[in-house]
Motif scaffolding. Structure first.
Motif, mmCIF file in Angstrom:
data_model
loop_
_atom_site.group_PDB
_atom_site.id
_atom_site.type_symbol
_atom_site.label_atom_id
_atom_site.label_comp_id
_atom_site.label_asym_id
_atom_site.label_seq_id
_atom_site.Cartn_x
_atom_site.Cartn_y
_atom_site.Cartn_z
ATOM 1 N N SER A 40 0.818 -1.206 0.000
ATOM 2 C CA SER A 40 0.000 0.000 0.000
ATOM 3 C C SER A 40 0.855 1.260 0.000
ATOM 4 C CB SER A 40 -0.910 -0.004 1.234
ATOM 5 O OG SER A 40 -1.619 1.211 1.353
ATOM 6 N N SER A 41 0.308 2.304 -0.616
ATOM 7 C CA SER A 41 0.933 3.630 -0.564
ATOM 8 C C SER A 41 0.160 4.558 0.360
ATOM 9 C CB SER A 41 0.998 4.234 -1.973
ATOM 10 O OG SER A 41 -0.302 4.350 -2.524
ATOM 11 N N ALA A 42 -0.749 3.986 1.157
ATOM 12 C CA ALA A 42 -1.527 4.781 2.109
ATOM 13 C C ALA A 42 -0.593 5.404 3.140
ATOM 14 C CB ALA A 42 -2.565 3.907 2.787
ATOM 15 N N PRO A 43 -1.043 6.449 3.817
ATOM 16 C CA PRO A 43 -0.212 7.043 4.861
ATOM 17 C C PRO A 43 0.121 6.024 5.959
ATOM 18 C CG PRO A 43 -2.044 8.487 4.308
ATOM 19 C CD PRO A 43 -2.301 7.184 3.612
ATOM 20 N N GLU A 44 1.294 6.168 6.538
ATOM 21 C CA GLU A 44 1.703 5.296 7.635
ATOM 22 C C GLU A 44 0.905 5.636 8.889
ATOM 23 O OE1 GLU A 44 5.826 5.306 8.926
ATOM 24 O OE2 GLU A 44 6.221 3.630 7.566
ATOM 25 N N VAL A 45 0.456 4.583 9.582
ATOM 26 C CA VAL A 45 -0.278 4.749 10.835
ATOM 27 C C VAL A 45 0.471 4.002 11.925
ATOM 28 C CG1 VAL A 45 -2.430 4.243 12.060
ATOM 29 C CG2 VAL A 45 -2.502 4.984 9.678
ATOM 30 N N SER A 46 0.654 4.645 13.066
ATOM 31 C CA SER A 46 1.277 3.997 14.224
ATOM 32 C C SER A 46 0.263 3.971 15.354
ATOM 33 C CB SER A 46 2.538 4.755 14.666
ATOM 34 O OG SER A 46 3.527 4.690 13.663
ATOM 35 N N GLY A 47 -0.076 2.790 15.817
ATOM 36 C CA GLY A 47 -1.071 2.666 16.879
ATOM 37 C C GLY A 47 -1.429 1.228 17.128
ATOM 38 N N ASP A 48 -2.622 1.006 17.684
ATOM 39 C CA ASP A 48 -3.090 -0.330 18.044
ATOM 40 C C ASP A 48 -4.066 -0.852 16.993
ATOM 41 O OD1 ASP A 48 -1.618 0.095 20.299
ATOM 42 O OD2 ASP A 48 -3.319 0.177 21.681
ATOM 43 N N ILE A 49 -3.969 -2.139 16.715
ATOM 44 C CA ILE A 49 -4.916 -2.812 15.821
ATOM 45 C C ILE A 49 -5.930 -3.508 16.711
ATOM 46 C CG2 ILE A 49 -5.180 -4.538 14.010
ATOM 47 C CD1 ILE A 49 -2.232 -3.879 13.240
ATOM 48 N N VAL A 50 -7.163 -3.034 16.688
ATOM 49 C CA VAL A 50 -8.172 -3.451 17.660
ATOM 50 C C VAL A 50 -9.405 -3.990 16.946
ATOM 51 C CG1 VAL A 50 -7.334 -1.777 19.347
ATOM 52 C CG2 VAL A 50 -9.203 -1.142 17.807
ATOM 53 N N GLY A 51 -10.178 -4.786 17.699
ATOM 54 C CA GLY A 51 -11.373 -5.391 17.143
ATOM 55 C C GLY A 51 -12.643 -4.752 17.655
ATOM 56 N N PRO A 52 -13.796 -5.336 17.311
ATOM 57 C CA PRO A 52 -15.090 -4.761 17.667
ATOM 58 C C PRO A 52 -15.658 -5.241 19.001
ATOM 59 C CG PRO A 52 -15.396 -6.533 16.108
ATOM 60 C CD PRO A 52 -13.918 -6.428 16.333
ATOM 61 N N VAL A 53 -14.941 -6.123 19.695
ATOM 62 C CA VAL A 53 -15.458 -6.681 20.946
ATOM 63 C C VAL A 53 -15.448 -5.618 22.039
ATOM 64 C CG1 VAL A 53 -15.038 -8.399 22.750
ATOM 65 C CG2 VAL A 53 -14.811 -9.029 20.343
ATOM 66 N N CYS A 54 -16.461 -5.630 22.879
ATOM 67 C CA CYS A 54 -16.627 -4.599 23.900
ATOM 68 C C CYS A 54 -15.758 -4.894 25.121
ATOM 69 C CB CYS A 54 -18.097 -4.503 24.296
ATOM 70 S SG CYS A 54 -18.471 -3.042 25.275
ATOM 71 N N GLU A 55 -14.451 -4.835 24.934
ATOM 72 C CA GLU A 55 -13.455 -5.016 25.988
ATOM 73 C C GLU A 55 -12.239 -4.158 25.648
ATOM 74 O OE1 GLU A 55 -13.573 -6.755 28.758
ATOM 75 O OE2 GLU A 55 -15.342 -8.019 28.439
ATOM 76 N N THR A 56 -11.655 -3.513 26.640
ATOM 77 C CA THR A 56 -10.428 -2.764 26.406
ATOM 78 C C THR A 56 -9.295 -3.691 25.978
ATOM 79 O OG1 THR A 56 -11.099 -1.133 28.052
ATOM 80 C CG2 THR A 56 -8.777 -1.155 27.452
ATOM 81 N N GLY A 57 -9.353 -4.920 26.433
ATOM 82 C CA GLY A 57 -8.325 -5.897 26.075
ATOM 83 C C GLY A 57 -8.497 -6.498 24.699
ATOM 84 N N ASP A 58 -9.434 -5.986 23.911
ATOM 85 C CA ASP A 58 -9.678 -6.532 22.572
ATOM 86 C C ASP A 58 -8.715 -5.903 21.579
ATOM 87 O OD1 ASP A 58 -10.846 -7.742 20.325
ATOM 88 O OD2 ASP A 58 -12.231 -6.056 20.054
ATOM 89 N N PHE A 59 -7.573 -6.534 21.407
ATOM 90 C CA PHE A 59 -6.597 -6.049 20.425
ATOM 91 C C PHE A 59 -5.899 -7.238 19.789
ATOM 92 C CE2 PHE A 59 -4.512 -6.172 24.569
ATOM 93 C CZ PHE A 59 -3.355 -6.890 24.310
ATOM 94 N N LEU A 60 -5.450 -7.058 18.555
ATOM 95 C CA LEU A 60 -4.649 -8.055 17.849
ATOM 96 C C LEU A 60 -3.179 -7.671 17.834
ATOM 97 C CD1 LEU A 60 -6.968 -8.819 14.783
ATOM 98 C CD2 LEU A 60 -6.912 -9.940 17.016
#
Length: 419
Positions: free
Chosen positions: A328-348
């Motif tokens: 991809s040539s999209a802008p670079e993003v730095s952060g968390d990859i997260v899901g739709p589950v209703c928990e703060t601990g929901d991350f990949l």
């Protein structure tokens, strides 16, 4: 993950692009490479000629097609429940090649295992020994047993997957092992065939395995002096894989080191129970980016797969490489990859940097072990499909669940207003 390679800017599994897989089966979706499973199995088998035996740890990935591939290769199977025994048999595995481990075997599971005439039980307590002897006597059969001994060796791994310390629930303490073996030798309807230990999972050094093996061989010698000759020594599984920067020893190096320790024991077959090492890097989880979101302190890449689909990052703080399937040539993003589950601990994945835009297809790598096997319907989310790729063919080996599947087996009560 040599079966997953980028061609013309698109990540492929064997001879099929993952974009084609996603278009056909949707996301989230687990995708496995048959060639990857076979390659890892053969790496073990090459150093384990008969009478040595490799028993795949079914809990890592219990899909019937995965078990079928391994059964066709002649694998043994390490199981931890009656359900896993049934799966192995359904997939074409042989009962005689099943090793039944687990700390809490029920009466029903023991009866089922004996009725199928499985290869052996790995017994984990005195109470379990008594129960197996009583049930086998009642059924007029003989249970072949091996005791899981806890060698009190530090596996130097995550505490949730360390199993060889005295503080863990698994096995019989080494200091009690001799007395337990001697008592078993006097019980009816049991045949002692071996000794077993398993010190943990995702080990990246050979030395803990060798330390455990040395302690087990002291027990083997002591038992021989008491007239109890073992046929095999089961050293469990636990060899780690590369998720990020781990450097586990090559399979051949690890096995040769163990065989060298056994040079003076030609009568003793070596059993191993790898799971993760065979399937982890043979699978990915495909997920689609739904939204990009940012607040004053953090960026989030919100995807359609959640912790109910892949629990390891939330449960073990496990790392999985995550890549854009299409360069991809999209802008670079730095952060968390997260899901739709209703928990703060929901991350990949946390604190990742990648070029990504809404709608992009991502691959969560090294997801073949403890991925779908630990998935759930939390938040009433249907579980994803599983796909097996063989060359240029993709096979649906588990259909995506429907909402009706999610509540199958549940019932409404009579309307209270009608009472």
């Amino acid at each position: 993950m040599s079966e997953f390679a980028t061609r013309s800017g698109v990540l492929h599994v064997e001879d099929i692009s993952l974009t084609d897989i996603a278009a056909r089966f949707g996301t989230p979706c687990y995708v496995y490479s048959r060639a990857g499973i076979v390659r890892q199995w053969q790496a073990f088998e090459a150093h384990m000629p008969a009478p040595h035996k490799v028993c795949y740890a079914v809990k890592a990935n219990s899909n019937l097609a995965v078990l079928q591939v391994l059964a066709e290769l002649g694998a043994g199977f390490d199981v931890v429940s009656g359900g896993e025994i049934a799966r192995v048999l359904r997939a074409g595995g042989r009962a005689q090649d099943i090793v039944f481990s687990g700390v809490g075997k029920s009466d029903a599971e023991i009866r089922y295992a004996l009725a199928q005439d499985i290869g052996q039980f790995n017994v984990e307590s005195d109470a379990e020994l008594d129960r197996i002897s009583e049930i086998a006597t009642e059924m007029d059969c003989v249970a072949r047993i091996s005791f899981r001994v806890n060698p009190d060796v530090d596996a130097k791994t995550h505490p949730y997957i360390a199993t060889g310390l005295e503080a863990n629930k698994f096995g019989i303490p080494m200091k009690d092992a001799m007395a337990t073996y001697l008592r078993a030798a006097q019980l009816p309807a049991v045949e002692i065939v071996g000794a077993d230990c398993h010190i943990g999972s995702q080990l990246t050094e050979t030395q803990p395995f060798l330390d455990a093996l040395d302690r087990m061989l002291v027990l083997v010698d002591a038992l021989e002096n008491e007239g109890i000759t073992l046929k095999h020594l089961d050293m469990g599984g636990g060899l780690g894989v590369t998720y990020a920067n781990e450097t586990p020893p090559p399979i051949g190096e690890y096995l040769q080191a163990m065989h060298a320790r056994l040079a003076d024991y030609p009568h003793l077959a070596l059993y191993l129970e790898p799971g993760r090492a065979i399937v982890a890097n043979a699978g990915v989880l495909l997920t689609r980016v739904e939204y990009l979101k940012a607040n004053r302190s953090k960026h989030f890449v919100m995807v359609d797969a959640g912790m109910n689909d892949l629990l390891r990052p939330s449960l073990y703080q496990a790392h999985h490489d995550i890549v854009n399937v299409v360069e991809s040539s999209a802008p670079e993003v730095s952060g968390d990859i997260v899901g739709p589950v209703c928990e703060t601990g929901d991350f990949l994945g946390q604190n990742r940097t990648l070029r990504v835009a809404a709608g992009d297809l991502l691959a969560v790598k090294s997801a073949g072990a403890y991925g779908f096997a630990m998935s759930s319907n939390y938040n009433s989310r249907p579980r994803p499909p599983e796909v097996m790729v063989n060359g240029d063919h993709a096979y649906l080996i588990r259909a995506r669940e429907t909402l009706e599947d999610v509540w199958r087996g549940e019932s409404l009560i009579p309307n209270s207003n009608s009472q």
